[in-house]
Design a protein around this motif. Structure first.
Motif, PDB file in Angstrom:
ATOM      1  N   TRP A  56      72.500   4.529  54.275  1.00 26.11           N
ATOM      2  CA  TRP A  56      71.675   4.983  55.376  1.00 26.11           C
ATOM      3  C   TRP A  56      72.344   6.183  56.028  1.00 26.11           C
ATOM      4  O   TRP A  56      73.561   6.207  56.218  1.00 26.11           O
ATOM      5  CB  TRP A  56      71.513   3.890  56.424  1.00 26.11           C
ATOM      6  N   LEU A  57      71.530   7.170  56.387  1.00 31.30           N
ATOM      7  CA  LEU A  57      72.037   8.363  57.055  1.00 31.30           C
ATOM      8  C   LEU A  57      71.101   8.703  58.202  1.00 31.30           C
ATOM      9  O   LEU A  57      69.883   8.753  58.030  1.00 31.30           O
ATOM     10  CB  LEU A  57      72.110   9.542  56.077  1.00 31.30           C
ATOM     11  N   ASP A  58      71.673   8.925  59.365  1.00 31.53           N
ATOM     12  CA  ASP A  58      70.907   9.336  60.531  1.00 31.53           C
ATOM     13  C   ASP A  58      71.590  10.558  61.128  1.00 31.53           C
ATOM     14  O   ASP A  58      72.800  10.765  60.935  1.00 31.53           O
ATOM     15  CB  ASP A  58      70.851   8.199  61.558  1.00 31.53           C
ATOM     16  N   ALA A  59      70.813  11.363  61.829  1.00 34.79           N
ATOM     17  CA  ALA A  59      71.366  12.585  62.414  1.00 34.79           C
ATOM     18  C   ALA A  59      70.710  12.867  63.750  1.00 34.79           C
ATOM     19  O   ALA A  59      69.524  12.594  63.949  1.00 34.79           O
ATOM     20  CB  ALA A  59      71.150  13.754  61.461  1.00 34.79           C
ATOM     21  N   LYS A  60      71.512  13.431  64.642  1.00 37.40           N
ATOM     22  CA  LYS A  60      71.016  13.866  65.939  1.00 37.40           C
ATOM     23  C   LYS A  60      71.558  15.272  66.183  1.00 37.40           C
ATOM     24  O   LYS A  60      72.710  15.562  65.866  1.00 37.40           O
ATOM     25  CB  LYS A  60      71.486  12.917  67.041  1.00 37.40           C
ATOM     26  N   PHE A  61      70.703  16.126  66.722  1.00 38.69           N
ATOM     27  CA  PHE A  61      71.089  17.494  67.028  1.00 38.69           C
ATOM     28  C   PHE A  61      71.606  17.511  68.449  1.00 38.69           C
ATOM     29  O   PHE A  61      70.877  17.189  69.387  1.00 38.69           O
ATOM     30  CB  PHE A  61      69.882  18.406  66.846  1.00 38.69           C
ATOM     31  N   ARG A  86      82.969  13.294  56.995  1.00 41.02           N
ATOM     32  CA  ARG A  86      84.122  14.073  57.472  1.00 41.02           C
ATOM     33  C   ARG A  86      83.852  15.571  57.340  1.00 41.02           C
ATOM     34  O   ARG A  86      84.239  16.356  58.203  1.00 41.02           O
ATOM     35  CB  ARG A  86      85.352  13.673  56.670  1.00 41.02           C
ATOM     36  N   ILE A  87      83.177  15.967  56.289  1.00 46.41           N
ATOM     37  CA  ILE A  87      82.898  17.381  56.042  1.00 46.41           C
ATOM     38  C   ILE A  87      81.773  17.899  56.929  1.00 46.41           C
ATOM     39  O   ILE A  87      81.889  18.964  57.533  1.00 46.41           O
ATOM     40  CB  ILE A  87      82.547  17.599  54.557  1.00 46.41           C
ATOM     41  N   TYR A  88      80.668  17.162  57.003  1.00 45.40           N
ATOM     42  CA  TYR A  88      79.456  17.675  57.630  1.00 45.40           C
ATOM     43  C   TYR A  88      79.266  17.307  59.101  1.00 45.40           C
ATOM     44  O   TYR A  88      78.480  17.962  59.790  1.00 45.40           O
ATOM     45  CB  TYR A  88      78.227  17.209  56.849  1.00 45.40           C
ATOM     46  N   ASN A  89      79.951  16.288  59.591  1.00 51.95           N
ATOM     47  CA  ASN A  89      79.747  15.857  60.973  1.00 51.95           C
ATOM     48  C   ASN A  89      80.256  16.912  61.956  1.00 51.95           C
ATOM     49  O   ASN A  89      81.286  17.542  61.722  1.00 51.95           O
ATOM     50  CB  ASN A  89      80.450  14.519  61.225  1.00 51.95           C
ATOM     51  N   ASN A  90      79.513  17.085  63.043  1.00 52.07           N
ATOM     52  CA  ASN A  90      79.874  18.034  64.104  1.00 52.07           C
ATOM     53  C   ASN A  90      79.918  19.477  63.612  1.00 52.07           C
ATOM     54  O   ASN A  90      80.733  20.271  64.095  1.00 52.07           O
ATOM     55  CB  ASN A  90      81.217  17.669  64.756  1.00 52.07           C
ATOM     56  N   GLN A  91      79.047  19.800  62.672  1.00 49.18           N
ATOM     57  CA  GLN A  91      78.954  21.172  62.166  1.00 49.18           C
ATOM     58  C   GLN A  91      77.592  21.749  62.539  1.00 49.18           C
ATOM     59  O   GLN A  91      76.632  21.022  62.775  1.00 49.18           O
ATOM     60  CB  GLN A  91      79.131  21.197  60.643  1.00 49.18           C
ATOM     61  N   LYS A  92      77.515  23.076  62.546  1.00 51.84           N
ATOM     62  CA  LYS A  92      76.255  23.758  62.800  1.00 51.84           C
ATOM     63  C   LYS A  92      75.371  23.647  61.562  1.00 51.84           C
ATOM     64  O   LYS A  92      75.876  23.696  60.431  1.00 51.84           O
ATOM     65  CB  LYS A  92      76.502  25.222  63.136  1.00 51.84           C
ATOM     66  N   PRO A  93      74.058  23.515  61.774  1.00 54.17           N
ATOM     67  CA  PRO A  93      73.153  23.386  60.630  1.00 54.17           C
ATOM     68  C   PRO A  93      73.323  24.495  59.590  1.00 54.17           C
ATOM     69  O   PRO A  93      73.371  24.225  58.395  1.00 54.17           O
ATOM     70  CB  PRO A  93      71.764  23.429  61.264  1.00 54.17           C
ATOM     71  N   ASP A  95      75.876  26.229  58.829  1.00 55.65           N
ATOM     72  CA  ASP A  95      77.130  26.063  58.082  1.00 55.65           C
ATOM     73  C   ASP A  95      76.999  24.962  57.029  1.00 55.65           C
ATOM     74  O   ASP A  95      77.551  25.079  55.935  1.00 55.65           O
ATOM     75  CB  ASP A  95      78.296  25.766  59.031  1.00 55.65           C
ATOM     76  N   ILE A  96      76.265  23.912  57.357  1.00 51.50           N
ATOM     77  CA  ILE A  96      76.032  22.821  56.399  1.00 51.50           C
ATOM     78  C   ILE A  96      75.170  23.327  55.246  1.00 51.50           C
ATOM     79  O   ILE A  96      75.481  23.089  54.077  1.00 51.50           O
ATOM     80  CB  ILE A  96      75.380  21.607  57.093  1.00 51.50           C
ATOM     81  N   VAL A  97      74.103  24.042  55.596  1.00 55.66           N
ATOM     82  CA  VAL A  97      73.198  24.571  54.567  1.00 55.66           C
ATOM     83  C   VAL A  97      73.944  25.498  53.610  1.00 55.66           C
ATOM     84  O   VAL A  97      73.759  25.436  52.398  1.00 55.66           O
ATOM     85  CB  VAL A  97      72.010  25.314  55.224  1.00 55.66           C
ATOM     86  N   ASN A  98      74.814  26.329  54.148  1.00 54.00           N
ATOM     87  CA  ASN A  98      75.516  27.331  53.335  1.00 54.00           C
ATOM     88  C   ASN A  98      76.777  26.803  52.660  1.00 54.00           C
ATOM     89  O   ASN A  98      77.362  27.509  51.836  1.00 54.00           O
ATOM     90  CB  ASN A  98      75.870  28.547  54.189  1.00 54.00           C
ATOM     91  N   ALA A  99      77.197  25.598  52.991  1.00 53.34           N
ATOM     92  CA  ALA A  99      78.445  25.053  52.434  1.00 53.34           C
ATOM     93  C   ALA A  99      78.304  24.792  50.933  1.00 53.34           C
ATOM     94  O   ALA A  99      77.289  24.252  50.485  1.00 53.34           O
ATOM     95  CB  ALA A  99      78.828  23.766  53.154  1.00 53.34           C
ATOM     96  N   MET A 124      73.162  11.992  48.402  1.00 51.45           N
ATOM     97  CA  MET A 124      73.762  11.993  49.739  1.00 51.45           C
ATOM     98  C   MET A 124      73.923  13.421  50.249  1.00 51.45           C
ATOM     99  O   MET A 124      73.550  13.725  51.399  1.00 51.45           O
ATOM    100  CB  MET A 124      75.132  11.303  49.717  1.00 51.45           C
ATOM    101  N   ILE A 125      74.493  14.291  49.427  1.00 46.49           N
ATOM    102  CA  ILE A 125      74.693  15.682  49.836  1.00 46.49           C
ATOM    103  C   ILE A 125      73.355  16.322  50.179  1.00 46.49           C
ATOM    104  O   ILE A 125      73.216  17.004  51.198  1.00 46.49           O
ATOM    105  CB  ILE A 125      75.421  16.481  48.728  1.00 46.49           C
ATOM    106  N   LYS A 126      72.369  16.082  49.337  1.00 46.31           N
ATOM    107  CA  LYS A 126      71.038  16.645  49.554  1.00 46.31           C
ATOM    108  C   LYS A 126      70.474  16.188  50.890  1.00 46.31           C
ATOM    109  O   LYS A 126      69.900  16.978  51.637  1.00 46.31           O
ATOM    110  CB  LYS A 126      70.108  16.223  48.416  1.00 46.31           C
ATOM    111  N   GLN A 127      70.670  14.911  51.242  1.00 44.98           N
ATOM    112  CA  GLN A 127      70.126  14.398  52.502  1.00 44.98           C
ATOM    113  C   GLN A 127      70.842  15.010  53.707  1.00 44.98           C
ATOM    114  O   GLN A 127      70.200  15.340  54.710  1.00 44.98           O
ATOM    115  CB  GLN A 127      70.204  12.873  52.540  1.00 44.98           C
ATOM    116  N   PHE A 128      72.164  15.172  53.639  1.00 47.31           N
ATOM    117  CA  PHE A 128      72.891  15.856  54.714  1.00 47.31           C
ATOM    118  C   PHE A 128      72.300  17.264  54.900  1.00 47.31           C
ATOM    119  O   PHE A 128      72.051  17.706  56.020  1.00 47.31           O
ATOM    120  CB  PHE A 128      74.388  15.970  54.392  1.00 47.31           C
ATOM    121  N   LYS A 129      72.081  17.954  53.792  1.00 44.34           N
ATOM    122  CA  LYS A 129      71.564  19.325  53.854  1.00 44.34           C
ATOM    123  C   LYS A 129      70.109  19.366  54.319  1.00 44.34           C
ATOM    124  O   LYS A 129      69.726  20.286  55.051  1.00 44.34           O
ATOM    125  CB  LYS A 129      71.749  20.031  52.509  1.00 44.34           C
ATOM    126  N   PHE A 130      69.300  18.381  53.941  1.00 49.67           N
ATOM    127  CA  PHE A 130      67.914  18.324  54.420  1.00 49.67           C
ATOM    128  C   PHE A 130      67.871  18.207  55.941  1.00 49.67           C
ATOM    129  O   PHE A 130      67.061  18.867  56.596  1.00 49.67           O
ATOM    130  CB  PHE A 130      67.157  17.157  53.791  1.00 49.67           C
TER     131      PHE A 130
END
Length: 141
Positions: A56-61, A86-93, A95-99, A124-130
């Motif tokens: 499960w993955l949840d996100a808040k802006f 660890r990589i994607y948390n607390n990052q700007k959108p 930066d995540i998209v371009n990583a 998982m990576i795809k969902q973080f990026k979505f």
């Protein structure tokens, strides 16, 4: 810390291990250290499609950065999820998209995983990026 710096830290950490058994144990430890998502938040809409196990993955802006919460019902996917968190948390959108995900090859993770687990990693990576794409689009409106 920038995504590239975090990825380099992970590459450096994995280089200390002599074999995949040690890396596997390290991933399990990461999973054990990951805080559990409350049961009532483990809903179908947060379930990552394409994973062999339930993840499960949840996100808040929050301001200009994304706060992720992730959990799994299996220990290895939970460790992988913790690594990605660890990589994607607390990052700007943006930066995540371009990583890039070159670190995966550099630590040899895909070689270690079964084909179904490797597909789960990519899901998982795809969902973080979505999530990042969605929040980026929302921020640009």
């Amino acid at each position: 810390m920038k995504i590239e710096e975090i990825q380099q830290e992970i590459i450096d950490e994995f280089s200390f291990f002599d074999d995949w058994e040690q890396r596997y144990e390290y991933l399990i430890e990461l999973g054990k250290d990951l805080p559990s998502m409350p049961e009532d938040e483990k809903t179908d809409d947060k379930l990552i499609k394409g994973c062999q196990s339930s993840v499960w993955l949840d996100a808040k802006f929050d301001g200009d950065k994304i706060q992720f919460t992730v959990d799994s019902n299996a220990i290895l996917p939970k460790g992988i999820a913790a690594l990605l968190l660890r990589i994607y948390n607390n990052q700007k959108p943006i930066d995540i998209v371009n990583a890039n995900t070159d670190f995966i090859g550099e630590i040899g993770l895909q070689e270690f995983l079964s084909p179904t687990r490797a597909n789960g990693l990519l899901a998982m990576i795809k969902q973080f990026k979505f999530y990042a794409i969605a929040f980026q689009a929302k921020a640009n409106q």
